[in-house]
Scaffold this motif. Sequence first.
Motif, PDB file in Angstrom:
ATOM      1  N   LEU B  66       0.831  -1.207   0.000  1.00 51.81           N
ATOM      2  CA  LEU B  66       0.000   0.000   0.000  1.00 51.81           C
ATOM      3  C   LEU B  66       0.863   1.253   0.000  1.00 51.81           C
ATOM      4  CD1 LEU B  66      -2.822  -1.033   2.486  1.00 51.81           C
ATOM      5  CD2 LEU B  66      -3.028  -0.653   0.037  1.00 51.81           C
ATOM      6  N   LEU B  67       1.928   1.205   0.791  1.00 54.62           N
ATOM      7  CA  LEU B  67       2.836   2.348   0.840  1.00 54.62           C
ATOM      8  C   LEU B  67       3.481   2.565  -0.526  1.00 54.62           C
ATOM      9  CD1 LEU B  67       3.510   4.242   3.136  1.00 54.62           C
ATOM     10  CD2 LEU B  67       5.590   2.923   3.559  1.00 54.62           C
ATOM     11  N   ALA B  68       3.839   1.466  -1.176  1.00 56.57           N
ATOM     12  CA  ALA B  68       4.414   1.563  -2.518  1.00 56.57           C
ATOM     13  C   ALA B  68       3.427   2.241  -3.454  1.00 56.57           C
ATOM     14  CB  ALA B  68       4.789   0.186  -3.040  1.00 56.57           C
ATOM     15  N   LEU B  69       2.167   1.885  -3.297  1.00 56.25           N
ATOM     16  CA  LEU B  69       1.143   2.494  -4.147  1.00 56.25           C
ATOM     17  C   LEU B  69       1.061   4.003  -3.902  1.00 56.25           C
ATOM     18  CD1 LEU B  69      -1.119   2.014  -6.236  1.00 56.25           C
ATOM     19  CD2 LEU B  69      -2.704   1.835  -4.322  1.00 56.25           C
ATOM     20  N   VAL B  70       1.133   4.381  -2.628  1.00 54.72           N
ATOM     21  CA  VAL B  70       1.078   5.804  -2.302  1.00 54.72           C
ATOM     22  C   VAL B  70       2.224   6.547  -2.985  1.00 54.72           C
ATOM     23  CG1 VAL B  70       1.382   7.479  -0.442  1.00 54.72           C
ATOM     24  CG2 VAL B  70      -0.137   5.527  -0.121  1.00 54.72           C
ATOM     25  N   PHE B  71       3.434   6.008  -2.852  1.00 51.14           N
ATOM     26  CA  PHE B  71       4.580   6.673  -3.482  1.00 51.14           C
ATOM     27  C   PHE B  71       4.471   6.638  -4.996  1.00 51.14           C
ATOM     28  CE2 PHE B  71       7.648   8.303  -0.551  1.00 51.14           C
ATOM     29  CZ  PHE B  71       7.258   7.760   0.665  1.00 51.14           C
ATOM     30  N   LEU B  72       3.899   5.585  -5.495  1.00 52.30           N
ATOM     31  CA  LEU B  72       3.689   5.493  -6.942  1.00 52.30           C
ATOM     32  C   LEU B  72       2.749   6.600  -7.417  1.00 52.30           C
ATOM     33  CD1 LEU B  72       4.693   3.663  -9.120  1.00 52.30           C
ATOM     34  CD2 LEU B  72       2.806   2.112  -8.672  1.00 52.30           C
ATOM     35  N   LEU B  73       1.692   6.814  -6.656  1.00 56.67           N
ATOM     36  CA  LEU B  73       0.753   7.868  -7.030  1.00 56.67           C
ATOM     37  C   LEU B  73       1.425   9.239  -6.970  1.00 56.67           C
ATOM     38  CD1 LEU B  73      -2.405   6.522  -5.185  1.00 56.67           C
ATOM     39  CD2 LEU B  73      -2.083   6.691  -7.649  1.00 56.67           C
TER      40      LEU B  73
END
Lengths: 460, 245, 78
Positions: B66-73
């Motif tokens: 989920l954190l990866a997704l946040v940084f991806l966004l």
Amino acid sequence: MSPAELPHEDRDMGALPRLLAGIPTSGALSLAGHRAQHGEMPVFEGRKRRVESPLIELLDTSGLRGRGGGGFPAGAKLRAVAGARGRAIVLVNGAEGEPASFKDRTLLQALPHLVLDGAELAARAVGAEEIMIGVCDTASEALAEVRGALDERAREPSREPLRARLVTVPNRYIAGQESALVNHVGGGPALPTFTPPLPFERGVRERPTLVANVETLAHVALIARHGADWFRELGVASQPGSALVTLTGAELGYPGVYEIEIGSPISALLDAAGGIETQPRAILVGGYAGAWVDGALLRGVALSDEHLAPYGASLGAGVIVLLSTETCPVAELARLTCWLAAQSARQCGPCLFGLDAIATTVEQLMLGSAGRDAQQRLAGLGSVVRGRGACSHPDGAVRMVASGLEVFSDELADHAHHGPCAACERPSELPRPRPVAKGTGPSAGRGRSGAAARELVGAR
Amino acid sequence: MSVLAPTLAAAGGSTKLYWYLTRSTGTVALLLLTGSLVLGVVDVQRLSSPRWPRFVVDGLHRNLSLLALVFLLLHILTAVLDSFAPISLTAAIVPFDSSYRPLWLGLGAIAFDLMLGLILTSALRRRIGHAGWRATHWLAYACWPIALLHTLGTGSDVKSAWLLALSIACLALVLGAVLTRVLSGWSAAELRSRLGALGGAAAFALGLLLWLPSGPLGSEWARRSGTPTSLLPHNSAGSQTGSAR
Amino acid sequence: MSARAPSAHATSHRLRVNPIACEAHGMCAELLPERIALDEWGYPVLDDQPLSGKLLAHAQRAAQACPTFALLVQRRGE
């Protein structure tokens, strides 16, 4: 008196045979013959919106219990299905995966109309318009005769024809389990499913499904004709009526399917089967996952759940296997345990690993290589395995082993000290893929045996 | 907000802030994705200890994803806001839609789509059932290498030692994880697919290492990778890190 | 389901495991050791005592953590 000479005109159905009355020596009893024997199928009011079919109450009063091994009250089962939401389906359970049982295929093969009557009566009572008949795929004669019987009935004009369909079921022990059968008929594997929901609520195609044993439906057909009081004339109060049992054993004169009065002593059954010369070492009652009873107690054993309970046994699927004194009971116990472990659906860890561990330990007991605490370990395994599978397969296996440990304690002690005995080498007396001795001869209420039995047993 | 708005505008105007942010968030996303994949393998291998119980490994795997997704966004947002390179929002989701290094950016879009798919299917696991979820989750092994290729092909820092070192380190970790997964014991039925996975991973790593010198580490990569001509520095031989795009 | 005398916790919850779905991950036992132990093969053995208050919250967390949704928290009487 040969079976062919049994009186057909005996309309006083109080005594035995009831189900097996008029059973032909070969082929199936035709529709005309069936009507001559039992009369027309009675008509009951079917399921209506708020009014229960009177057949259901009749079954309640009769005290009929399921004859597939579960023993669930038939009336209650029909009521549950009738009361569930959706249009019901009737699923006749003729899978008979129990190797030592051939009563169901005998009925299907020789008296299909009795079973089909019962199925039709039950269907109307629960509001079903469709009947599926599950038959083991190796029971070719039964399949053929049921097909023939369905054709016969299709040719008759009927008030509201019901759709009846034959479905073959794989020849596996677990395939006859209620949810496994429903799973298979619904297009899935013949393996048990997690319940709830139970089939009566949501079964085949998500519809309320009445899964009923072949013999149970045969009884329904007769109760519908003769009433609950008639049914209760035989049997015991807690378990009225008659029942079919499959009697096998190496030293038996006439092994086969017999109809007994529930609660009658086993000695009477053995006499009807030609008697036995020597007392058996033990009797396996109920099924391969049933319980052992010491042969020395033979004279005191009566065939009803109530009478068998003190021995830790129950009538179950009506399987009775005699173990002679010639064979090694420990070896037989080991074979049976291994077989039951192999029959696991392998879906649930405790069953898969637990039964395997149990089988290994019993084998070690036979070989004399088990540790001192082997029996303790077995007891521990039993309590850890019981009730933790999706179906009751592991429970049955555990029960059978526990009773075997008790009944065969002497031989077990012997094996612990001396390892395998000479009798361990002998071929098994238990009906697995192995023919049973041919049997013919007179007696009231006996069913198919001999050549038929050999074919059926050999087919596994 | 009153302080933020002019700052954002000013930052946009200088075109440097978003550029730094997109590179940094992208790098962190790659690191988190690597960590997530490694933990995913630890999870499926059921490795645990008293200090690292199963629910911690599982929970950490989910949270890192989920954190990866946040940084991806954030990475995508800042890339879009960065006015230097013409990257539209659609280009972040629809592969090969941008005019800026279409292939390499497109790989990023694919990786992002896969990431979204992985997270959505995991969130809806109860609905799609365990079997369905398992089938789609295999795509994680496709998502990661694509993300790495995107990093090396699109990233402006590829020639800098730190990014190269991080990338190689992540590659080593993922290869280690794949090796652990493949070598964890198999049945005859699985032999082919497991050896295939091993071969595929080795081929990817080898191919990558062989490609790097002539690819992103080679000369004129900016031009060769599809940077619009208008954005290229005038001295085309430039291969300095960081100063030119 | 066994018959059970009515208890004071008539509306409380109980644990069930779907043994077919269970793959012995063991997270449930980590998160609810008060009610779940693991047998020698890693499969959950449930304690049938009622779940109350805080323990219920832990039970629900354990059920959510199960990767195969095998652990179920149900109202008694279901």
